[in-house]
Design a protein around this motif. Structure first.
Motif, PDB file in Angstrom:
ATOM      1  N   MET A 221       8.128  63.708  24.210  1.00 14.07           N
ATOM      2  CA  MET A 221       9.128  63.393  23.174  1.00 14.07           C
ATOM      3  C   MET A 221       9.682  64.799  22.632  1.00 14.07           C
ATOM      4  N   LEU A 222      10.929  64.694  22.386  1.00 11.68           N
ATOM      5  CA  LEU A 222      11.513  65.856  21.626  1.00 11.68           C
ATOM      6  C   LEU A 222      11.969  65.492  20.215  1.00 11.68           C
ATOM      7  N   PRO A 223      11.794  66.168  19.211  1.00 14.27           N
ATOM      8  CA  PRO A 223      12.155  65.932  17.782  1.00 14.27           C
ATOM      9  C   PRO A 223      13.762  66.114  17.960  1.00 14.27           C
ATOM     10  N   VAL A 224      14.377  65.026  17.106  1.00 14.63           N
ATOM     11  CA  VAL A 224      15.857  65.109  16.955  1.00 14.63           C
ATOM     12  C   VAL A 224      16.154  64.937  15.284  1.00 14.63           C
ATOM     13  N   TYR A 225      16.981  65.768  14.799  1.00 18.57           N
ATOM     14  CA  TYR A 225      17.320  65.730  13.568  1.00 18.57           C
ATOM     15  C   TYR A 225      18.561  66.263  13.360  1.00 18.57           C
ATOM     16  N   LEU A 229      27.094  63.977   5.270  1.00 14.79           N
ATOM     17  CA  LEU A 229      27.241  63.596   3.729  1.00 14.79           C
ATOM     18  C   LEU A 229      26.610  62.248   3.705  1.00 14.79           C
ATOM     19  N   ASP A 230      26.698  61.497   4.543  1.00 16.25           N
ATOM     20  CA  ASP A 230      26.417  59.906   4.403  1.00 16.25           C
ATOM     21  C   ASP A 230      25.159  59.588   5.359  1.00 16.25           C
ATOM     22  N   TYR A 231      24.644  60.427   6.232  1.00 17.76           N
ATOM     23  CA  TYR A 231      23.481  59.973   7.033  1.00 17.76           C
ATOM     24  C   TYR A 231      22.715  61.000   7.349  1.00 17.76           C
ATOM     25  N   ARG A 232      21.193  60.771   7.309  1.00 14.97           N
ATOM     26  CA  ARG A 232      20.184  61.662   7.948  1.00 14.97           C
ATOM     27  C   ARG A 232      19.538  60.914   8.870  1.00 14.97           C
ATOM     28  N   LEU A 233      19.763  61.714  10.164  1.00 13.43           N
ATOM     29  CA  LEU A 233      19.083  61.220  11.214  1.00 13.43           C
ATOM     30  C   LEU A 233      17.979  62.026  11.640  1.00 13.43           C
ATOM     31  N   GLU A 234      16.852  61.192  11.952  1.00 10.34           N
ATOM     32  CA  GLU A 234      15.438  61.864  12.401  1.00 10.34           C
ATOM     33  C   GLU A 234      14.744  61.125  13.395  1.00 10.34           C
ATOM     34  N   GLY A 235      13.808  61.581  14.346  1.00  7.18           N
ATOM     35  CA  GLY A 235      12.925  60.893  15.319  1.00  7.18           C
ATOM     36  C   GLY A 235      12.612  61.532  16.343  1.00  7.18           C
ATOM     37  N   PHE A 236      12.517  60.642  17.520  1.00  6.54           N
ATOM     38  CA  PHE A 236      12.059  61.502  18.857  1.00  6.54           C
ATOM     39  C   PHE A 236      12.733  60.847  20.027  1.00  6.54           C
ATOM     40  N   ILE A 237      13.162  61.887  20.777  1.00  2.00           N
ATOM     41  CA  ILE A 237      13.770  61.150  22.152  1.00  2.00           C
ATOM     42  C   ILE A 237      13.142  61.547  23.488  1.00  2.00           C
ATOM     43  N   ALA A 238      12.986  60.998  24.427  1.00  2.00           N
ATOM     44  CA  ALA A 238      12.057  61.478  25.698  1.00  2.00           C
ATOM     45  C   ALA A 238      13.005  62.122  26.242  1.00  2.00           C
ATOM     46  N   LYS A 239      12.351  63.202  27.168  1.00  2.00           N
ATOM     47  CA  LYS A 239      12.980  63.995  28.210  1.00  2.00           C
ATOM     48  C   LYS A 239      13.299  63.007  29.542  1.00  2.00           C
ATOM     49  N   PRO A 240      14.533  63.387  30.052  1.00  2.00           N
ATOM     50  CA  PRO A 240      15.057  62.268  31.039  1.00  2.00           C
ATOM     51  C   PRO A 240      14.173  61.874  32.072  1.00  2.00           C
ATOM     52  N   GLY A 279      21.083  52.956  35.791  1.00  2.00           N
ATOM     53  CA  GLY A 279      20.125  51.857  35.663  1.00  2.00           C
ATOM     54  C   GLY A 279      18.925  52.047  35.147  1.00  2.00           C
ATOM     55  N   ARG A 280      18.583  53.235  34.612  1.00  2.00           N
ATOM     56  CA  ARG A 280      17.321  53.910  33.679  1.00  2.00           C
ATOM     57  C   ARG A 280      17.964  54.247  32.474  1.00  2.00           C
ATOM     58  N   PHE A 281      16.856  53.895  31.475  1.00  2.00           N
ATOM     59  CA  PHE A 281      17.211  54.120  30.256  1.00  2.00           C
ATOM     60  C   PHE A 281      15.951  54.847  29.440  1.00  2.00           C
ATOM     61  N   PRO A 282      16.127  55.509  28.348  1.00  2.00           N
ATOM     62  CA  PRO A 282      15.076  56.398  27.870  1.00  2.00           C
ATOM     63  C   PRO A 282      14.505  55.739  26.966  1.00  2.00           C
ATOM     64  N   VAL A 283      13.417  56.446  26.715  1.00  2.00           N
ATOM     65  CA  VAL A 283      12.458  56.186  25.223  1.00  2.00           C
ATOM     66  C   VAL A 283      12.787  56.843  24.084  1.00  2.00           C
ATOM     67  N   ALA A 284      12.994  56.294  22.976  1.00  2.00           N
ATOM     68  CA  ALA A 284      13.672  56.953  21.891  1.00  2.00           C
ATOM     69  C   ALA A 284      13.344  56.187  20.426  1.00  2.00           C
ATOM     70  N   VAL A 285      13.089  56.823  19.587  1.00  2.00           N
ATOM     71  CA  VAL A 285      12.765  56.210  18.073  1.00  2.00           C
ATOM     72  C   VAL A 285      13.760  56.893  17.185  1.00  2.00           C
ATOM     73  N   LEU A 286      14.599  56.280  16.665  1.00  2.00           N
ATOM     74  CA  LEU A 286      15.719  56.893  15.878  1.00  2.00           C
ATOM     75  C   LEU A 286      15.545  56.055  14.449  1.00  2.00           C
ATOM     76  N   HIS A 287      15.131  57.230  13.209  1.00  2.00           N
ATOM     77  CA  HIS A 287      15.528  56.690  12.053  1.00  2.00           C
ATOM     78  C   HIS A 287      16.511  57.269  11.243  1.00  2.00           C
ATOM     79  N   VAL A 288      17.265  56.331  10.758  1.00  2.00           N
ATOM     80  CA  VAL A 288      18.493  56.743   9.963  1.00  2.00           C
ATOM     81  C   VAL A 288      18.295  56.234   8.714  1.00  2.00           C
ATOM     82  N   GLN A 289      18.669  57.288   7.549  1.00  2.00           N
ATOM     83  CA  GLN A 289      18.487  56.909   6.082  1.00  2.00           C
ATOM     84  C   GLN A 289      19.854  57.117   5.538  1.00  2.00           C
ATOM     85  N   MET A 290      20.246  55.973   4.942  1.00  2.00           N
ATOM     86  CA  MET A 290      21.806  56.307   4.327  1.00  2.00           C
ATOM     87  C   MET A 290      21.709  55.443   2.819  1.00  2.00           C
ATOM     88  N   ASP A 291      22.928  55.551   2.197  1.00  2.00           N
ATOM     89  CA  ASP A 291      23.024  54.772   0.910  1.00  2.00           C
ATOM     90  C   ASP A 291      23.169  53.350   1.414  1.00  2.00           C
TER      91      ASP A 291
END
Length: 640
Positions: A221-225, A229-240, A279-291
């Motif tokens: 897994m790779l950290p993503v951030y 102004l309106d959104y904060r994205l963080e989580g992990f996405i897998a290598k292809p 036909g293949r899909f990744p493993v990913a966990v994305l958290h979005v914080q917003m108002d």
């Protein structure tokens, strides 16, 4: 006397249960979400027979006092909202007050709860929505709610429940989602006495991913951030190389709420783009914080869908941050570990052993004379202040590309000089001439290794080596990637390439196709293909780009038109350029079982290293796989 009557509370609850309580997983969802809203740090879920016989949820949250116990089972009784204004600032998972009365209406419920650590609590027993017993009881702080014989009084619903394994699968899946959405909570799931899921809590999302998907997946897994102004994205996405056959490995969370949102999934996939096989899909966990005022969660009975007020901005953030995160990595899978990180492996992934510095060096190949202009350096590629300059490396270490890859718009750059191949290279045949022209945008992703060719295997794979180990390169996939990026850039400048034909090509279509095609001619012109009606259902191809693969021009134009007619929605010119570039690159590339010489192999590797994405072909298949030196030594028992 009027015919319309007001239903009594019991019937109304049974009707509501049809929307809220679809299956045992719906009960688990509502009860666990209530436990999360109560501020629990530990939640234990126990089920029997897929949840049809028993569902028990125990938490250490705030609990309820005696007065609230019975009130909670009235319809639309809630502590989450008090006015219509609160509907637009929802920060809890539940808020409607429908779950408990709906569950109680179709099952037998026992509730044991205490609001503090005094040991004094309340016990409440209900059957079919009616209170049978209310008494004081000894209880720890928190809530322990047990649901038995679900749908016992609605035999038609019970009859159409799926098998135990199917219902258990739905329960397990949702527990996984909630655990990924709330890594700070320790969640345990047991079925018939066996532990199926257990997360440590503590707030470490990567540890939670390891608990659910295994340590091998967690290592990939790779950290993503990212933040606007309106959104904060963080989580992990897998290598292809870590993929699934469906979208089940992708989890999207908004303000702590797991949701199913198709545009978010599409934005994530667009960030991977050609890195994933078809036909293949990744493993990913994305958290979005917003108002919470920017989101409407009151649009679905189970609250699994939401509506955003600024959806395009969020989709752009997800796509761009995913693409940038992947763009910083070396994405060469290890051939010594079949299946990538999809299995639980003892040895670390090869990518960890291959982690090198990211080179900053000229993009021109020393084996071929000539120079090219320097591309602007991406922000993430700038060296930290105070760092000593890196030693220059050979031609493979091109400047990092600007963030992203096709179909993102190509950045305007200064005119480049074409590389002039040496006379010996020019004499080596037509293949070398197709490899030698310098791509318009040569910078490579950081970390692509310098490879020394060894030879060719079965006329299909190039064998190469360096100090890190052995590498196998699919020559067709490599050449296809080189041609794809070249054709994609050239399709962006059709006015420089289209040539009028002395003898136009006549194409025939059905009446329906001809009518639709007449409306799509401007899109074709933007890709350099000019058609005009020729009476009836016929069209003339007047011009097309001169660099289309020789002998395949008509076939490519027909495929472009066929794809254009198959698109029901408004066609994006960037997508048309991408599809056309894929068609051209496949037809123009060398094939398997085709022998090539050493000079051609070296040229191919140099051009591959200069690509924006040298790791996968346009269809998502890997170009390079590796055996690390450690893996080779282990095969020969030189190390333990």
């Amino acid at each position: 006397m009027g015919k319309i009557t007001i239903l009594d509370e019991h019937i109304a609850n049974q009707i509501a249960a049809g929307e809220v309580v679809e299956r045992p997983s719906s009960v688990v969802k509502e009860l666990v979400e209530n436990a999360i809203d109560a501020g629990s740090s530990r939640i234990d879920v126990t089920i029997e027979e897929g949840g049809l016989q028993l569902i028990r949820v125990t938490d250490n949250g705030s609990g309820m006092d005696r007065e609230d116990c019975e009130t909670a089972f009235y319809r639309h009784a809630t502590s989450k909202i008090a006015s219509s204004h609160d509907l637009f600032q929802i920060r809890t998972l539940g808020f409607r007050g429908e779950a408990l009365p709906s569950i109680a209406a179709v099952s037998k419920v026992e509730l044991l709860t205490s609001p503090d650590s005094s040991g004094l609590g309340t016990r409440l027993v209900l059957e079919g929505g009616s209170v049978l017993e209310r008494s004081d009881a000894t209880a720890p702080q928190g809530t322990d709610i047990t649901v038995r014989e679900l749908f016992y009084n609605t035999p038609a619903r019970l009859k159409y429940m799926k098998t135990i394994q199917t219902e258990l699968g739905h329960v397990t899946d949702y527990i996984y989602r909630l655990a990924l959405a709330h890594p700070n909570i320790a969640i345990t799931l047991k079925h018939n006495g066996h532990v199926l899921a257990q997360t440590p809590g503590g707030g470490d999302l990567l540890q939670t991913i390891a608990s659910i998907y295994g340590t091998a997946v967690a290592k990939s897994m790779l950290p993503v951030y990212g933040e606007t102004l309106d959104y904060r994205l963080e989580g992990f996405i897998a290598k292809p190389e870590v993929t699934r056959a469906n979208r089940g490995g992708m989890t999207t969370v908004i303000n702590g709420r797991y949701i199913r949102n198709y545009p978010m999934v599409q934005a994530l996939l667009q960030g991977y783009h050609t890195l994933l096989p078809i036909g293949r899909f990744p493993v990913a966990v994305l958290h979005v914080q917003m108002d919470p005022t920017l989101i409407d969660v009151n649009v679905h009975p189970a609250k699994l869908e939401v509506r955003f007020s600024k959806e395009p901005e969020l989709m752009q953030l997800i796509e761009s941050e995913t693409r940038e995160t992947l763009g910083r990595q070396r994405l060469i899978p290890s051939a010594g570990q079949p299946g990538g990180a999809g299995k639980r492996l003892r040895e670390p992934l090869v990518q960890e052993q291959l982690e090198l510095y990211r080179p900053q060096a000229p993009a021109a190949a020393e084996r071929l004379t000539g120079t090219v202009g320097q591309a602007p350096r991406a922000p993430w590629a700038q060296p930290p202040a105070g760092d000593a300059p890196r030693p220059e490396r050979p031609a493979f270490a091109a400047e990092p590309a600007p963030r992203g890859e096709p179909p993102a718009p190509v950045r305007a750059e200064a005119p480049r000089e074409r590389l002039q191949p040496r006379e010996a290279a020019a004499a080596s045949g037509a293949l070398l001439r197709t490899l030698a022209p310098e791509p318009e945008t040569p910078p490579a992703l950081p970390g692509f290794p310098k490879l020394q060719p060894i030879g060719q295997l079965h006329g299909t794979y190039i064998v190469a080596q360096n100090e890190e180990g052995l590498f196998l390169i699919d020559q067709h996939a490599a050449h296809e990637r080189i041609n794809y990026e070249r054709f994609f850039d050239m399709f962006g400048r059709p006015e420089e390439a289209s040539q009028e034909l002395l003898v136009p090509i006549t194409l025939e279509f059905t009446a329906v196709e001809a009518e639709r095609l007449a409306d799509k001619l401007p899109q074709l012109e933007q890709a350099g293909v000019y058609l005009e009606p020729f009476g009836g259902t016929s069209f003339l191809v007047r011009a097309y780009p001169h660099w289309l693969p020789k002998g395949d021009e008509q076939a490519i134009v027909e495929e472009m038109i066929e794809w254009l007619l198959s698109e029901k929605k408004q066609v994006d010119i960037g997508k048309l350029r991408e599809k056309a570039a894929i068609m051209c690159s496949c037809k123009a590339s060398i094939k398997a079982n085709q022998s090539i010489g050493t000079l051609e192999i070296e040229t191919l590797l140099d051009r591959l290293a200069a690509c924006r994405n040298p790791y996968t072909c346009p269809h998502g298949r890997p170009i390079v796989v590796s055996f690390s030196t450690y893996e080779l030594e282990k095969m020969f028992k030189r190390v333990q």
